[in-house]
Design an enzyme around this catalytic site. Structure first.
Site, mmCIF file in Angstrom:
data_model
loop_
_atom_site.group_PDB
_atom_site.id
_atom_site.type_symbol
_atom_site.label_atom_id
_atom_site.label_comp_id
_atom_site.label_asym_id
_atom_site.label_seq_id
_atom_site.Cartn_x
_atom_site.Cartn_y
_atom_site.Cartn_z
ATOM 1 N N LYS A 170 43.387 4.165 -17.046
ATOM 2 C CA LYS A 170 43.850 5.328 -16.330
ATOM 3 C C LYS A 170 43.512 5.188 -14.845
ATOM 4 O O LYS A 170 42.612 4.397 -14.540
ATOM 5 C CB LYS A 170 43.259 6.606 -16.909
ATOM 6 C CG LYS A 170 41.722 6.703 -16.724
ATOM 7 C CD LYS A 170 41.194 7.969 -17.298
ATOM 8 C CE LYS A 170 41.094 9.064 -16.282
ATOM 9 N NZ LYS A 170 39.900 9.028 -15.426
ATOM 10 N N LYS A 204 35.009 7.078 -28.444
ATOM 11 C CA LYS A 204 33.688 7.660 -28.710
ATOM 12 C C LYS A 204 33.572 7.966 -30.203
ATOM 13 O O LYS A 204 34.492 8.512 -30.812
ATOM 14 C CB LYS A 204 33.492 8.933 -27.874
ATOM 15 C CG LYS A 204 33.363 8.622 -26.379
ATOM 16 C CD LYS A 204 33.083 9.872 -25.584
ATOM 17 C CE LYS A 204 33.199 9.621 -24.092
ATOM 18 N NZ LYS A 204 31.972 9.210 -23.439
ATOM 19 N N GLU A 238 29.508 17.438 -16.215
ATOM 20 C CA GLU A 238 28.742 16.290 -15.712
ATOM 21 C C GLU A 238 27.784 16.772 -14.629
ATOM 22 O O GLU A 238 28.099 17.720 -13.906
ATOM 23 C CB GLU A 238 29.683 15.259 -15.090
ATOM 24 C CG GLU A 238 30.685 14.683 -16.057
ATOM 25 C CD GLU A 238 31.534 13.611 -15.387
ATOM 26 O OE1 GLU A 238 31.169 12.445 -15.508
ATOM 27 O OE2 GLU A 238 32.535 13.951 -14.736
ATOM 28 N N ASP A 257 41.888 13.754 -13.234
ATOM 29 C CA ASP A 257 40.866 12.790 -13.641
ATOM 30 C C ASP A 257 40.402 13.027 -15.080
ATOM 31 O O ASP A 257 40.170 12.080 -15.821
ATOM 32 C CB ASP A 257 39.668 12.905 -12.684
ATOM 33 C CG ASP A 257 38.622 11.830 -12.920
ATOM 34 O OD1 ASP A 257 39.018 10.689 -13.232
ATOM 35 O OD2 ASP A 257 37.416 12.115 -12.783
ATOM 36 N N HIS A 262 41.399 12.868 -20.997
ATOM 37 C CA HIS A 262 40.292 13.038 -21.952
ATOM 38 C C HIS A 262 40.311 14.408 -22.659
ATOM 39 O O HIS A 262 40.193 14.502 -23.869
ATOM 40 C CB HIS A 262 38.941 12.888 -21.258
ATOM 41 C CG HIS A 262 38.797 11.619 -20.468
ATOM 42 N ND1 HIS A 262 39.396 10.458 -20.837
ATOM 43 C CD2 HIS A 262 38.111 11.347 -19.318
ATOM 44 C CE1 HIS A 262 39.083 9.500 -19.961
ATOM 45 N NE2 HIS A 262 38.314 10.023 -19.030
ATOM 46 N N LYS A 362 32.175 18.485 -12.110
ATOM 47 C CA LYS A 362 31.096 17.616 -11.620
ATOM 48 C C LYS A 362 29.977 18.509 -11.100
ATOM 49 O O LYS A 362 30.219 19.649 -10.693
ATOM 50 C CB LYS A 362 31.619 16.754 -10.464
ATOM 51 C CG LYS A 362 32.803 15.867 -10.862
ATOM 52 C CD LYS A 362 32.386 14.425 -10.982
ATOM 53 C CE LYS A 362 33.535 13.537 -11.327
ATOM 54 N NZ LYS A 362 33.189 12.522 -12.319
HETATM 55 C C1 BG6 Z 1 36.262 8.903 -16.209
HETATM 56 C C2 BG6 Z 1 36.421 9.724 -14.968
HETATM 57 O O1 BG6 Z 1 37.510 8.672 -16.817
HETATM 58 O O2 BG6 Z 1 35.426 9.587 -17.131
HETATM 59 C C3 BG6 Z 1 35.071 10.010 -14.355
HETATM 60 O O3 BG6 Z 1 37.241 9.029 -14.044
HETATM 61 C C4 BG6 Z 1 34.144 10.628 -15.355
HETATM 62 O O4 BG6 Z 1 35.186 10.844 -13.210
HETATM 63 C C5 BG6 Z 1 34.116 9.815 -16.640
HETATM 64 O O5 BG6 Z 1 32.838 10.669 -14.784
HETATM 65 C C6 BG6 Z 1 33.358 10.538 -17.717
HETATM 66 O O6 BG6 Z 1 33.188 9.682 -18.817
HETATM 67 P P1 BG6 Z 1 31.957 9.859 -19.802
HETATM 68 O O7 BG6 Z 1 32.202 8.848 -20.870
HETATM 69 O O8 BG6 Z 1 30.732 9.606 -18.988
HETATM 70 O O9 BG6 Z 1 32.040 11.273 -20.287
#
Ligand code: BG6
Length: 525
Positions: A170, A204, A238, A257, A262, A362
């Site tokens: 992506k 996951k 996050e 993003d 996701h 974030k």
């Molecule tokens: C990525 C995003 O696809 O996924 C990031 O570009 C993000 O911004 C990340 O931090 C989060 O992934 P995970 O596995 O840490 O939840």
């Protein structure tokens, strides 16, 4: 929560080893970039350590930066040594693994580079390397087109001595139009069955376990619908900021993003119908149906059902952090969103009227990724002690990060004379139940791509269906007056407006500060 019940395996689990990948040369475009260093190489190293690598597996890193294979190995070694994904890093294991790494410098925008790449692959084959080629495009989206074209015109989309597949990272486009163009370009060159669009959330373990939870148990599926479920919350919080990715993030924002891929995938797995088999097409077909049931929002709906946010300065884990606009590389008047909350309606027979609240951001209070399925209250509050007292409804929590597991909340009688109901939690925690470590997402997905199993990758029509949901939101936002950013402090639960989004009818977000804990920790606390 005043009590817990621990869920443990009925039989002592025998952990079956992961299968071995096919022999292949993994050609990574963007090999000097962040993803290769932080995610891909540590995952490959781990796969080698646990015996999943075919003896004829090699990596050919491609990048613009001039470097020898020795220098490439050194860079990768330094990254793997500090990566938590490269478990059991030892100099000895690494020395064995790094013999498989090679590097070729080149400008991927130059059509002349691809015959050279073909020559290199042929030369490697002459020395015993595999004739199977897995091309991994881990570059900015704008560079994907010339790579696909270059591979096609040099005939590398087919391998006379094996298979040829492409993995695309992506972002897959930035809106519906660009995603369609990219899909068309890929499918002119590679077959859909050889195209692996990666969404690492699907790798996951708990996300896959959601399919097992829903479709391998007869207990939950009969109540998994609008008759019993009140609302669903999907959160990906996050604590990190934009790290060193300001240039990318300024153009992308939280909606593209995280939600466009996701979070929509998590929603689809929660809402999909049972597939007729656990194979790539059957599973992906059901996910696409969910996306098609989410109607594109009008501008008025976007105003009512979405909340954007951007973090200002604040405190996380006792440490002061700056706001988004103070991050290096970010414009001082940036209106890029670092938080988004959306109410989606899945307009189909199973889900009509059940809101799916999705939020991500974030610099929030703590890292937490989970799906919370809230059931309706009982029709009668039989055990309420006052007319206003409400008994807590049932909740199923599918916890993806930081802890992996599933918790079920229900009411139990508190010991004593009165019929007092307290919520208790039945907990299934991967770590407590199975011990050991579950494979990280990139390991699962890289192995699947090497073995030719696309079930956990997104199909072209899924990507377009995702963008059909997201693009109208982006377009409406661009027409609306810019929001007053920053509107949440780093270390908080996000903008206050996002609480309002979900507040009607006593619904509410679960605080980001609380999460599922493994049984052992709950006992200790
Ligand atoms: C990525 C995003 O696809 O996924 C990031 O570009 C993000 O911004 C990340 O931090 C989060 O992934 P995970 O596995 O840490 O939840």
């Amino acid at each position: 929560m005043s009590a817990i019940i621990e869920a443990t395996p009925v039989e002592r689990p025998v952990v079956t080893p992961l299968p071995k990948g096919d022999s292949c040369v993994l050609v990574i475009f963007g090999a000097s970039g962040d993803l290769t260093r932080r995610k891909l190489v540590p995952a490959l190293y781990d796969l080698a350590c646990i015996g999943c690598m075919n003896p004829r597996f090699e990596v050919l890193g491609i990048g613009r930066t001039p470097m020898t294979s020795e220098e490439f190995r050194e860079r990768m070694r330094n990254a793997a040594a500090v990566s938590k994904d490269a478990r059991d890093f030892t100099a000895e294991h690494w020395a064995d693994f790094e013999k498989r790494l090679f590097y070729l410098a080149g400008d991927v925008g130059d059509p002349g580079f691809y015959p050279r790449l073909g020559g290199e692959l042929e030369r490697m084959r002459g020395q015993g390397s595999s004739g199977n080629h897995l091309f991994y495009v881990s570059t900015p989206a704008s560079v994907a087109h010339p790579i696909i074209q270059g591979l096609g015109s040099a005939g590398l989309n087919q391998s006379p001595h094996g298979w040829s597949r492409i993995v695309l990272e992506k972002p897959f486009g930035h809106d519906l139009g660009s995603a369609r163009e990219l899909n068309a370009a890929v499918l002119r060159t590679f077959e859909e069955r050889d195209t692996y669009r990666i969404d690492h959330y699907l790798g996951k373990e708990t996300v896959q376990n959601m399919l097992v939870f829903r479709f391998a148990n007869s207990l939950f599926e009969p109540v998994w619908n609008r008759n019993y479920i009140d609302y669903v919350e999907i959160t990906a919080a996050e604590t990190v900021g934009v790290e060193e990715r300001a240039a990318f993030y300024e153009e992308t924002g939280a909606l593209r993003d995280m939600v466009a891929n996701h979070l929509l995938q998590l929603l689809a797995i929660t809402a999909m119908e049972p597939p007729i088999a656990f194979d790539a097409d059957a599973v992906r077909e059901q996910k696409v149906q969910v996306f098609r049931s989410i109607h594109p929002m009008t501008e008025e709906e976007v105003t009512r059902r979405t909340v954007r946010g951007q973090y200002g300065p604040g405190e996380i884990d006792g440490r002061l952090v700056g706001g988004y606009r103070q991050e290096p590389g970010v414009r001082s008047d940036s209106s890029t969103e670092t938080f988004v909350a959306i109410e989606f309606q899945v307009d189909n027979w199973r889900w009509a009227g059940v809101p799916f609240y999705v939020r991500t951001g974030k610099r929030l209070a703590r890292p937490l990724t989970e799906i919370r399925v809230h059931f309706k209250r009982t029709p009668q509050a039989l055990f309420a002690r006052t007319p206003d007292e409400q008994v807590e409804p049932n909740v199923v929590v599918i916890s993806i990060q930081p802890e992996e597991g599933i918790a079920l909340q229900f009411g139990a009688k508190k010991p004593g004379g009165q019929m007092q109901v307290v919520p208790v939690q039945a907990n299934f925690c991967y770590r407590t139940a199975f011990g050991g470590q579950t494979p990280v997402a990139y390991e699962t997905l890289l192995l699947d791509a090497m073995r030719g199993d696309p079930t956990l990758f997104t199909r072209g029509d899924e990507i377009e269906a995702e963008w059909s949901i997201i693009t109208p939101i982006e377009e409406a936002w661009s027409q609306l007056p810019p929001p007053a950013f920053p509107n949440y402090a780093a270390g908080s639960d996000g903008p206050r407006d996002s609480q309002e989004l979900i507040r009607e009818e006593l619904r509410g977000w679960h605080g980001i500060g609380r999460t599922l804990s493994c049984a052992a920790e709950l006992r200790a606390s």
